[in-house]
Write a protein that holds these residues in place. Structure first.
Motif, mmCIF file in Angstrom:
data_model
loop_
_atom_site.group_PDB
_atom_site.id
_atom_site.type_symbol
_atom_site.label_atom_id
_atom_site.label_comp_id
_atom_site.label_asym_id
_atom_site.label_seq_id
_atom_site.Cartn_x
_atom_site.Cartn_y
_atom_site.Cartn_z
ATOM 1 N N GLY A 11 0.788 -1.230 0.000
ATOM 2 C CA GLY A 11 0.000 0.000 0.000
ATOM 3 C C GLY A 11 0.815 1.273 0.000
ATOM 4 N N SER A 12 2.129 1.175 -0.061
ATOM 5 C CA SER A 12 2.957 2.383 0.030
ATOM 6 C C SER A 12 4.359 2.087 -0.507
ATOM 7 N N GLY A 13 5.101 3.143 -0.741
ATOM 8 C CA GLY A 13 6.543 3.055 -0.972
ATOM 9 C C GLY A 13 6.988 2.007 -1.978
ATOM 10 N N LEU A 14 7.942 1.179 -1.572
ATOM 11 C CA LEU A 14 8.539 0.193 -2.470
ATOM 12 C C LEU A 14 7.507 -0.826 -2.954
ATOM 13 N N GLY A 15 6.580 -1.206 -2.072
ATOM 14 C CA GLY A 15 5.559 -2.183 -2.451
ATOM 15 C C GLY A 15 4.619 -1.620 -3.510
ATOM 16 N N VAL A 32 -1.166 -6.827 -0.178
ATOM 17 C CA VAL A 32 -1.339 -7.112 1.246
ATOM 18 C C VAL A 32 -0.802 -5.938 2.046
ATOM 19 N N ASP A 33 -1.601 -5.443 2.960
ATOM 20 C CA ASP A 33 -1.132 -4.331 3.796
ATOM 21 C C ASP A 33 -2.020 -4.260 5.038
ATOM 22 N N ILE A 34 -1.491 -3.620 6.077
ATOM 23 C CA ILE A 34 -2.304 -3.365 7.273
ATOM 24 C C ILE A 34 -3.185 -2.140 7.036
ATOM 25 N N ALA A 58 -3.974 -7.431 6.190
ATOM 26 C CA ALA A 58 -3.271 -8.374 7.068
ATOM 27 C C ALA A 58 -2.237 -7.638 7.903
ATOM 28 N N ASP A 59 -2.055 -8.124 9.120
ATOM 29 C CA ASP A 59 -0.905 -7.734 9.924
ATOM 30 C C ASP A 59 0.095 -8.881 9.777
ATOM 31 N N VAL A 60 1.183 -8.629 9.063
ATOM 32 C CA VAL A 60 2.097 -9.735 8.721
ATOM 33 C C VAL A 60 2.778 -10.358 9.937
ATOM 34 N N SER A 61 2.709 -9.682 11.083
ATOM 35 C CA SER A 61 3.321 -10.267 12.282
ATOM 36 C C SER A 61 2.432 -11.348 12.892
ATOM 37 N N ASN A 85 8.216 -10.032 -0.579
ATOM 38 C CA ASN A 85 8.064 -10.175 0.871
ATOM 39 C C ASN A 85 8.696 -8.933 1.503
ATOM 40 N N ASN A 86 7.906 -7.881 1.640
ATOM 41 C CA ASN A 86 8.481 -6.543 1.733
ATOM 42 C C ASN A 86 8.028 -5.705 2.927
ATOM 43 N N ALA A 87 6.892 -6.032 3.545
ATOM 44 C CA ALA A 87 6.365 -5.147 4.606
ATOM 45 C C ALA A 87 7.403 -4.983 5.710
ATOM 46 N N THR A 151 18.068 -2.960 16.262
ATOM 47 C CA THR A 151 17.063 -4.027 16.114
ATOM 48 C C THR A 151 16.693 -4.206 14.648
ATOM 49 N N TYR A 152 16.483 -3.090 13.963
ATOM 50 C CA TYR A 152 16.161 -3.133 12.529
ATOM 51 C C TYR A 152 17.251 -3.889 11.772
ATOM 52 N N SER A 153 18.501 -3.570 12.081
ATOM 53 C CA SER A 153 19.639 -4.212 11.425
ATOM 54 C C SER A 153 19.659 -5.717 11.711
ATOM 55 N N THR A 155 17.058 -7.583 12.201
ATOM 56 C CA THR A 155 16.011 -8.231 11.383
ATOM 57 C C THR A 155 16.450 -8.309 9.925
ATOM 58 N N LYS A 156 17.128 -7.279 9.436
ATOM 59 C CA LYS A 156 17.494 -7.267 8.017
ATOM 60 C C LYS A 156 18.665 -8.218 7.726
ATOM 61 N N HIS A 157 19.591 -8.365 8.685
ATOM 62 C CA HIS A 157 20.602 -9.427 8.527
ATOM 63 C C HIS A 157 19.897 -10.797 8.527
ATOM 64 N N PRO A 184 18.921 4.386 1.756
ATOM 65 C CA PRO A 184 17.790 5.288 1.965
ATOM 66 C C PRO A 184 17.109 5.649 0.640
ATOM 67 N N THR A 185 15.816 5.408 0.588
ATOM 68 C CA THR A 185 15.028 5.570 -0.633
ATOM 69 C C THR A 185 13.823 6.442 -0.300
ATOM 70 N N GLU A 186 13.464 7.309 -1.240
ATOM 71 C CA GLU A 186 12.404 8.297 -0.946
ATOM 72 C C GLU A 186 11.020 7.669 -0.865
ATOM 73 N N THR A 187 10.694 7.085 0.283
ATOM 74 C CA THR A 187 9.351 6.541 0.506
ATOM 75 C C THR A 187 8.768 7.205 1.751
ATOM 76 N N PRO A 188 7.450 7.041 1.969
ATOM 77 C CA PRO A 188 6.854 7.617 3.184
ATOM 78 C C PRO A 188 7.547 7.177 4.469
ATOM 79 N N MET A 189 8.044 5.907 4.528
ATOM 80 C CA MET A 189 8.720 5.431 5.734
ATOM 81 C C MET A 189 9.951 6.275 6.053
ATOM 82 N N VAL A 190 10.729 6.529 5.014
ATOM 83 C CA VAL A 190 11.975 7.270 5.204
ATOM 84 C C VAL A 190 11.694 8.754 5.450
ATOM 85 N N GLU A 191 10.681 9.290 4.764
ATOM 86 C CA GLU A 191 10.328 10.693 5.017
ATOM 87 C C GLU A 191 9.942 10.884 6.486
HETATM 88 P P1 NAD Z 1 6.482 2.443 3.624
HETATM 89 O O1 NAD Z 1 6.193 2.807 5.037
HETATM 90 O O2 NAD Z 1 6.308 3.448 2.560
HETATM 91 O O3 NAD Z 1 5.654 1.134 3.232
HETATM 92 C C1 NAD Z 1 5.575 0.051 4.117
HETATM 93 C C2 NAD Z 1 4.181 -0.536 4.031
HETATM 94 O O4 NAD Z 1 4.140 -1.646 4.931
HETATM 95 C C3 NAD Z 1 3.074 0.426 4.461
HETATM 96 O O5 NAD Z 1 2.034 0.450 3.504
HETATM 97 C C4 NAD Z 1 2.584 -0.135 5.782
HETATM 98 O O6 NAD Z 1 1.196 0.080 6.011
HETATM 99 C C5 NAD Z 1 2.899 -1.618 5.605
HETATM 100 N N1 NAD Z 1 3.011 -2.296 6.889
HETATM 101 C C6 NAD Z 1 3.632 -1.856 8.013
HETATM 102 N N2 NAD Z 1 3.447 -2.727 9.012
HETATM 103 C C7 NAD Z 1 2.696 -3.741 8.505
HETATM 104 C C8 NAD Z 1 2.178 -4.943 9.053
HETATM 105 N N3 NAD Z 1 2.372 -5.269 10.346
HETATM 106 N N4 NAD Z 1 1.458 -5.754 8.260
HETATM 107 C C9 NAD Z 1 1.222 -5.426 6.957
HETATM 108 N N5 NAD Z 1 1.676 -4.300 6.390
HETATM 109 C C10 NAD Z 1 2.412 -3.473 7.162
HETATM 110 O O7 NAD Z 1 7.985 1.896 3.654
HETATM 111 P P2 NAD Z 1 9.003 1.475 2.499
HETATM 112 O O8 NAD Z 1 10.132 2.405 2.570
HETATM 113 O O9 NAD Z 1 8.306 1.225 1.222
HETATM 114 O O10 NAD Z 1 9.522 0.102 3.115
HETATM 115 C C11 NAD Z 1 9.264 -1.152 2.523
HETATM 116 C C12 NAD Z 1 10.365 -2.098 2.957
HETATM 117 O O11 NAD Z 1 11.607 -1.597 2.481
HETATM 118 C C13 NAD Z 1 10.527 -2.280 4.450
HETATM 119 O O12 NAD Z 1 10.811 -3.638 4.741
HETATM 120 C C14 NAD Z 1 11.728 -1.424 4.783
HETATM 121 O O13 NAD Z 1 12.407 -1.879 5.937
HETATM 122 C C15 NAD Z 1 12.552 -1.623 3.539
HETATM 123 N N6 NAD Z 1 13.572 -0.621 3.254
HETATM 124 C C16 NAD Z 1 13.226 0.654 2.984
HETATM 125 C C17 NAD Z 1 14.229 1.566 2.708
HETATM 126 C C18 NAD Z 1 13.922 2.993 2.416
HETATM 127 O O14 NAD Z 1 14.845 3.796 2.459
HETATM 128 N N7 NAD Z 1 12.691 3.356 2.099
HETATM 129 C C19 NAD Z 1 15.567 1.173 2.713
HETATM 130 C C20 NAD Z 1 15.870 -0.144 2.972
HETATM 131 C C21 NAD Z 1 14.862 -1.043 3.242
#
Ligand code: NAD
Length: 249
Positions: A11-15, A32-34, A58-61, A85-87, A151-153, A155-157, A184-191
């Motif tokens: 629903g956002s960003g990279l997905g 799939v998104d929360i 879905a809540d992927v957790s 597999n990106n959330a 913690t983030y690191s 999970t990503k490792h 770092p990529t210009e998505t809502p998460m990073v902003e």
């Molecule tokens: P984003 O916040 O724009 O998008 C993430 C999406 O995941 C959102 O739509 C959010 O609603 C959804 N989400 C969050 N928790 C959830 C849950 N429990 N269940 C289902 N959906 C859930 O972020 P993004 O930047 O697109 O990030 C996508 C992935 O890329 C993440 O795994 C992030 O760690 C990774 N990532 C991002 C960057 C970056 O700079 N943007 C860099 C490296 C890795």
């Protein structure tokens, strides 16, 4: 016959960018998104391009939610060919000893357990149908150490480890599993992250050899390449897409 992809965090960003890019290839998408708002927005974007799309909340957790998004995708589309597999969430950016246990649990729950559950149920369906292709989202923080994201690191490792180990078990059966490590990529998460930690944006950009953040479209292009048959002999890789950042650390 059209192929089908599941995208978590669709629903956002990279997905969302990847959903649009895959739709340009004629691929149907289970988003799939929360977040219902973001998920439905992506569905509309995909349908405008022609392919079919559905939103599954879905809540992927939660393992039950993950099983449900897999079952619903199979029910609607008949198969799963590709899985992004990106959330994920970033966390607060605090140093580790300033984070509380609930933050650690939620980052691990979404980023690592959520990805493992997704892999568990999706790969099962793919292998029953002769194989498939999965891309897991790691991060620069999954290939090098960085402050403020302990913690983030972790999970990503973990994402990188599960990618390689899945290949050891199932490549012979037709499964490809790769991961991406975006900087770092210009998505809502990073902003949002940089809004809370403005000095980190300055530091991040100046530390990137290309002196800019990545774009979601650049990442979507890589994911599309890795998922589809163009990358048929690439397996267990972690591909960095970070403007040279981690290679110059
Ligand atoms: P984003 O916040 O724009 O998008 C993430 C999406 O995941 C959102 O739509 C959010 O609603 C959804 N989400 C969050 N928790 C959830 C849950 N429990 N269940 C289902 N959906 C859930 O972020 P993004 O930047 O697109 O990030 C996508 C992935 O890329 C993440 O795994 C992030 O760690 C990774 N990532 C991002 C960057 C970056 O700079 N943007 C860099 C490296 C890795």
């Amino acid at each position: 016959m059209s192929k089908t992809a599941i995208i978590t965090g669709g629903g956002s960003g990279l997905g969302q960018s990847t959903a649009v890019r895959l739709a340009q290839e004629g691929i149907n998408i289970a988003v799939v998104d929360i977040s219902e708002k973001g998920g439905n927005e992506t569905v509309e974007m995909v349908k405008k391009l022609g392919p079919d799309a559905i939103f599954i909340k879905a809540d992927v957790s939660k393992a039950d939610d993950v099983k449900n998004y897999v079952d619903q995708t199979v029910e609607h589309f008949g198969s799963i060919d590709y899985f992004f597999n990106n959330a994920g969430i970033s966390g607060s950016g605090k140093f580790f000893l300033d984070t509380d246990i609930s933050e650690i649990e939620s980052i691990v729950g979404i980023n690592l357990l959520g990805a493992l559950y997704g892999m568990r149920y999706v790969a099962e369906v793919m292998l029953k149908n002769g194989g498939g292709s999965i891309v897991n989202t790691a991060s620069s923080a999954g290939v090098i150490g960085q402050d403020s994201v302990v913690t983030y690191s972790a999970t990503k490792h973990g994402i990188v480890g599960m990618t390689k180990s899945m290949v050891a078990e199932y490549a012979k059966d037709g499964l490809r599993v790769n991961s991406i490590a975006p900087g770092p990529t210009e998505t809502p998460m990073v902003e949002a992250f940089y809004r809370d930690n403005p000095e980190m944006k300055e530091n991040a950009t100046s530390g990137i050899p290309q002196k800019r953040l990545g774009t979601p479209e650049e990442v979507a292009e890589l994911v599309t390449f890795l998922l589809t048959s163009k990358a048929n002999y690439i397996n267990g890789e972690v591909i960095r897409i970070d403007g040279g950042f981690t290679n110059t650390k």
